[in-house]
Write an enzyme that holds these catalytic residues in place. Structure first.
Site, PDB file in Angstrom:
ATOM      1  N   LYS A  81       0.909  -1.249  -0.057  1.00 56.98           N
ATOM      2  CA  LYS A  81      -0.012   0.131  -0.025  1.00 56.98           C
ATOM      3  C   LYS A  81       0.852   1.489  -0.067  1.00 56.98           C
ATOM      4  O   LYS A  81       2.018   1.256   0.724  1.00 56.98           O
ATOM      5  CB  LYS A  81      -0.913  -0.100   1.324  1.00 56.98           C
ATOM      6  CG  LYS A  81      -2.070   0.713   1.315  1.00 56.98           C
ATOM      7  CD  LYS A  81      -2.819   0.482   2.616  1.00 56.98           C
ATOM      8  CE  LYS A  81      -3.871   1.413   2.681  1.00 56.98           C
ATOM      9  NZ  LYS A  81      -4.986   0.909   3.769  1.00 56.98           N
ATOM     10  N   SER A 157      -9.418   1.454   2.371  1.00 58.92           N
ATOM     11  CA  SER A 157      -8.655   2.334   1.764  1.00 58.92           C
ATOM     12  C   SER A 157      -7.243   1.309   1.024  1.00 58.92           C
ATOM     13  O   SER A 157      -6.428   1.790   0.224  1.00 58.92           O
ATOM     14  CB  SER A 157      -7.590   3.199   2.562  1.00 58.92           C
ATOM     15  OG  SER A 157      -7.060   2.585   3.606  1.00 58.92           O
ATOM     16  N   SER A 181     -10.446  -1.353   6.253  1.00 62.85           N
ATOM     17  CA  SER A 181      -9.568  -0.939   5.064  1.00 62.85           C
ATOM     18  C   SER A 181      -9.191  -2.171   4.420  1.00 62.85           C
ATOM     19  O   SER A 181      -8.690  -2.042   3.185  1.00 62.85           O
ATOM     20  CB  SER A 181      -8.373   0.093   5.316  1.00 62.85           C
ATOM     21  OG  SER A 181      -9.015   1.382   5.740  1.00 62.85           O
TER      22      SER A 181
END
Length: 479
Positions: A81, A157, A181
């Site tokens: 990420k 996310s 997330s």
């Protein structure tokens, strides 16, 4: 014809490299070819580390040729990420201002995966600064596309990692989760994901310099892996668990606890808090419950989870209070419209005073205690990660109604992050061209129980990825 190497489970990829059935270089090249084919359509991989990955793979092959023992993830490519540091690569957080923020060292989970033989192949997209909403859209890299249906969000996310894994661009993804997330993108993209207990994996979530974030960010945010199968998720879990001197929060709890006597009791709550659940998601919970019954679990429908609304209110007040002092500066980093999601939260939930904040911290502990008592009676909880099928991109930032709908949809993720317990998201099928799934929540530091239950569900219902991107609405299909 033999399937391409990128289609293999991560565990099988590593075994093939260790046993010299394929070279690590061949494995990486297969994934790079897949990225070149797929990423232009889904925009999940943001910074491709092709030459670095090739060099690491060649080194792996040299070590094997020299007779060295390779790790459990030998040669497996993984994505990271954009908010997690990879040495020598910018940690951009998806914002223009951090485009050149080169990481001096690997974050602890990246270092652990590397030590096990895995190879970082690229950074992946996020909502700008992780704060712009649930949909994976960043100021720096644009929108990431759900490979099942381009009119639906991949979630966030950690949406970039979920899409990369779901489409076969990586064997594993490394995201993080403070309220859904990794679990929401897993449900929306048809993959598996683990949000561990607070303190299970060592991490370092400092953004700039040596200062740590406030208590909410310290406690709520946990790094977590994304995989196509529960077996691969378990392998990543075993590698990531442990301690590290860089993170005093990480505790030396064994990865596997003592077996429980008798059939394990599972509480089933399809509509946490009673705020409504889509029939498709209710059906996914029922399907998973039946799979667990078939596997010998003691599955019981219960009225509700403890103190849902109170926990949501405390979570919101604590996080807003932490954001508030820096919000005037932070909002300038979010790009056009990127501040709407948090700004609406600020308008709806004012920051707490010092006295109110102290009381909220007391409430936080009290809710955690109540949940510990609930999970003492029911070691596992089965429920949704999100109470609807995948929604349209940017719904949470469109208006107050959209934001409220998304915040409500992920409520079980939010509350289980708040109380610090583990959750494993696992798919249950494909309905109307879109993946469906659930999460299994467990006692603190009993990820092993969650993974075992998720494996039982997967054994009975199957694995539904990798997928080829489908750009039309409702046209997702299994290759």
């Amino acid at each position: 014809m033999q399937d391409p190497l990128w289609k293999m489970p991560a565990a099988a990829q590593a075994e093939a490299v260790r046993n010299a059935h394929v070279s690590a270089v061949e494995l990486i090249e297969s994934h790079l070819e897949r990225i070149a084919e797929v990423n232009p359509r889904v925009n999940a991989v943001t910074q491709l580390l092709a030459e670095r990955a090739r060099a690491a793979a060649a080194q792996t092959d040299r070590r094997r040729a020299a007779g060295e023992e390779l790790g459990p993830l030998a040669g497996v490519p993984f994505t990271v990420k954009e908010s997690t540091a990879v040495e020598g690569v910018p940690t951009t957080f998806g914002t223009e201002r951090f485009r050149d923020l080169v990481a001096p060292s690997d974050a602890p989970p990246v270092a652990r995966l590397r030590a096990a033989g895995a190879i970082p192949i690229g950074h992946t997209n996020i909502p700008t600064l992780i704060l712009a909403g649930m949909h994976t859209r960043s100021e720096l890299f644009g929108d990431t596309v759900n490979p099942w249906d381009s009119s639906r969000t991949p979630g966030g996310s950690s949406g970039g990692d979920a899409v990369a894994v779901a489409t076969g661009m990586a064997g594993l993804g490394l995201g993080n989760d403070s309220g859904g997330s990794v679990r929401v993108p897993a449900q929306f993209c048809g993959v598996a994901a683990l949000k561990p207990s607070t303190g299970r994996f060592p991490a370092d979530h400092r953004i700039l310099g040596a200062d740590d974030p406030g208590p909410a960010s310290q406690i709520l945010v946990t790094d977590g892996p994304v995989a196509r199968s529960v077996g691969d998720l378990r392998l990543a879990y075993e590698v990531l668990a442990g301690t590290d001197p860089r993170d005093p929060r990480a505790v030396p709890v064994p990865a596997y606890g003592e077996p429980l006597a008798g059939p394990v009791k599972v509480a089933v709550v399809a509509d946490p808090g009673g705020h409504g659940v889509h029939p498709t998601v209710r059906g996914a919970v029922a399907t998973a419950a039946e799979a667990l019954r078939d596997a010998g679990y003691d599955v019981r429908e219960v009225q509700d989870v403890p103190r849902m609304d109170e926990a949501l209110e405390a979570y919101g007040r604590i996080t807003v209070t932490e954001f508030a002092p820096n919000w005037p500066v932070v909002r300038t980093l979010l790009g056009k419209g990127g501040d709407r999601f948090i700004e609406m939260a600020m308008e709806q939930t004012p920051p707490a005073s010092a006295d109110e904040f102290m009381k909220l911290m007391s409430t936080w502990m009290n809710i955690r205690r109540t949940w510990a008592e609930f999970l003492d009676e029911y070691p596992l909880l089965l429920g949704p990660s999100f109470t609807e099928p995948p929604v349209e991109p940017g719904l949470e930032s469109r208006d107050r109604a959209g934001r409220d709908r998304v915040v409500s949809g992920m409520r079980l993720c939010t509350v289980t992050s708040f109380v610090g317990v583990p959750g494993v998201a696992v798919p249950t099928g494909v309905v109307d061209g879109l993946p469906s799934g659930i999460q299994v929540v467990g006692r603190a530091f009993r990820e092993d129980l969650c993974l075992a239950a998720a494996q039982a569900i997967e054994d009975r219902l199957g694995v539904f990825t990798p997928v080829d991107p489908r750009m039309g609405a409702g046209s997702g299909s299994r290759p």
